[in-house]
Every structure is written in structure tokens, then in C-alpha cells.
Write a protein that holds these residues in place. Structure first.
Motif, mmCIF file in Angstrom:
data_model
loop_
_atom_site.group_PDB
_atom_site.id
_atom_site.type_symbol
_atom_site.label_atom_id
_atom_site.label_comp_id
_atom_site.label_asym_id
_atom_site.label_seq_id
_atom_site.Cartn_x
_atom_site.Cartn_y
_atom_site.Cartn_z
ATOM 1 N N TYR A 45 0.832 -1.210 0.000
ATOM 2 C CA TYR A 45 0.000 0.000 0.000
ATOM 3 C C TYR A 45 0.861 1.252 0.000
ATOM 4 C CZ TYR A 45 -3.767 -3.153 1.326
ATOM 5 O OH TYR A 45 -4.690 -4.170 1.339
ATOM 6 N N GLU A 83 -4.024 0.683 -2.695
ATOM 7 C CA GLU A 83 -3.531 -0.685 -2.765
ATOM 8 C C GLU A 83 -2.616 -0.742 -3.981
ATOM 9 O OE1 GLU A 83 -5.223 -5.168 -2.353
ATOM 10 O OE2 GLU A 83 -6.411 -3.773 -3.559
ATOM 11 N N THR A 140 -0.075 -6.737 -4.657
ATOM 12 C CA THR A 140 -0.608 -7.884 -3.922
ATOM 13 C C THR A 140 0.485 -8.912 -3.628
ATOM 14 O OG1 THR A 140 -1.248 -8.927 -5.999
ATOM 15 C CG2 THR A 140 -2.944 -7.641 -4.855
#
Length: 189
Positions: free
Chosen positions: A91, A117, A120
Motif C-alpha cells: 500500500y 492498494e 498484492t
């Protein structure tokens, strides 16, 4: 982990340049709200300005066991992008006005800051790691200093004890939050 003494929850913790006050209870509420958006042990780039949004993000990260990399929000975008490529944080917590400078999806917004965000990619972080600060070295190679929760707490307690800081005091935060002495002033108070 950061905890506020219940005795002081209604005391003012922050007074911004406009005179707006926030209590420790307000900070706790913000941290709970932010916690719903951030998985524990995430890596976050915190693009710092000395404003309420930046400070609340930092406190929330510590309280929720999220690891921030404290960076100067006024750094040029290319330098930040280089660091993003190297560290691939999950993030970015940044001033809203910079939101379009970096890729990612906005998942939270408060106090003129946004949480994006960014990646991942699962990042393995040591359980004791609390905070990452940039070095002031001039090698041109980005290096980070790792601080544990114990480091942060013992440093803050030591300073508070030495300076005899009590619940009635609030610091002036003129030093940058991404600078070790600036964050130390915040932690000790």
C-alpha cells in the motif's frame, strides 16, 4: 504495540495549525477504521507531510502492526517510483493531491490522505519489525534502517523519562516525520 491509557482518552492529542483538536479517543477510532482496510503485517509507503492525515496513518500503522516506510511526500515522483520498483509495498498512504501519480486502487480516504492498494505481492516481514526509515547516506543507493517495536518503545520511554514529559505536554512537530529525530519527538509524546 501502541496503546493509549484509558484515563487520557478524552484529552487532546493533536491540535492542528487551524486549531482543530483530536482526542486520543478520536485517534483510536481512526485506527480501528483504518484497520478494516489494511491487513496486519502489510508493507506501506507513508509519504509524509507534517499534517494530521500523515500522523494518523503512522499511528494507525503502529497500532495495527502494519510496517510503514517513512518517506518525504515532497520527493520527486521518479525517486518514489524507483523505491516502489525496489520494495513493492502492498500500500501507499499519501496526500490526496498525489493520488494520480502512482498506480493502484484507492481503498480508503481521510484527512486529505488516501490509501492506495499498490501490490498484492506477499512480503515476508519479521514479526518484530515496526518501522523503516531511510538513511541520510549519500551513496545514492536506497537503504533503510529497521526498527523493532521494542526499539521504538524503549527510545520513546527513554526520551519521555529524560525530558520529564507528562500528559499535559504536546510537542511542536516542525521536524519532518520521515526523519529519525522528527518521528522520535512524535513517539516520545
Amino acid at each position: 504495540m501502541l496503546e493509549f491509557n484509558n484515563t487520557y482518552l478524552q484529552n487532546n492529542a493533536i491540535i492542528d495549525v487551524y486549531g482543530k483538536c483530536m482526542t486520543y479517543s478520536d485517534i483510536n477510532d481512526f485506527c480501528k477504521q483504518m484497520n478494516t482496510k489494511l491487513p496486519t503485517r502489510s508493507l506501506v509507503f507513508c509519504l509524509c507531510n507534517n499534517v494530521v492525515g500523515s500522523l494518523l496513518g503512522y499511528i494507525s500503522f503502529l497500532q495495527n502492526r502494519v510496517v510503514p516506510v517513512m518517506l518525504d511526500a515532497s520527493k520527486d515522483d521518479e525517486s518514489i517510483k524507483t523505491l516502489l520498483d525496489i520494495y513493492k509495498p502492498n500500500y501507499i498512504w499519501m496526500p490526496k493531491k498525489k493520488q494520480n501519480a502512482y498506480d493502484g486502487k484507492c481503498v480508503f480516504e481521510a484527512y486529505e490522505y488516501v490509501l492506495i492498494e499498490y501490490s498484492t505481492t506477499e512480503i515476508e516481514l519479521n514479526d518484530d519489525l515496526a518501522l523503516l526509515l531511510t538513511t541520510s547516506g549519500s551513496t545514492g543507493s536506497p537503504k533503510l534502517v529497521r526498527l523493532t517495536y521494542k526499539n521504538v518503545e524503549s527510545n520513546a520511554k527513554s526520551i519521555a523519562e529524560y525530558l520529564q514529559i507528562d500528559e499535559s505536554e504536546r510537542p511542536v512537530t516542525s521536524l519532518p516525520m520521515y526523519y529519525s529525530f522528527g518521528i522520535s519527538v512524535i513517539n516520545s509524546h
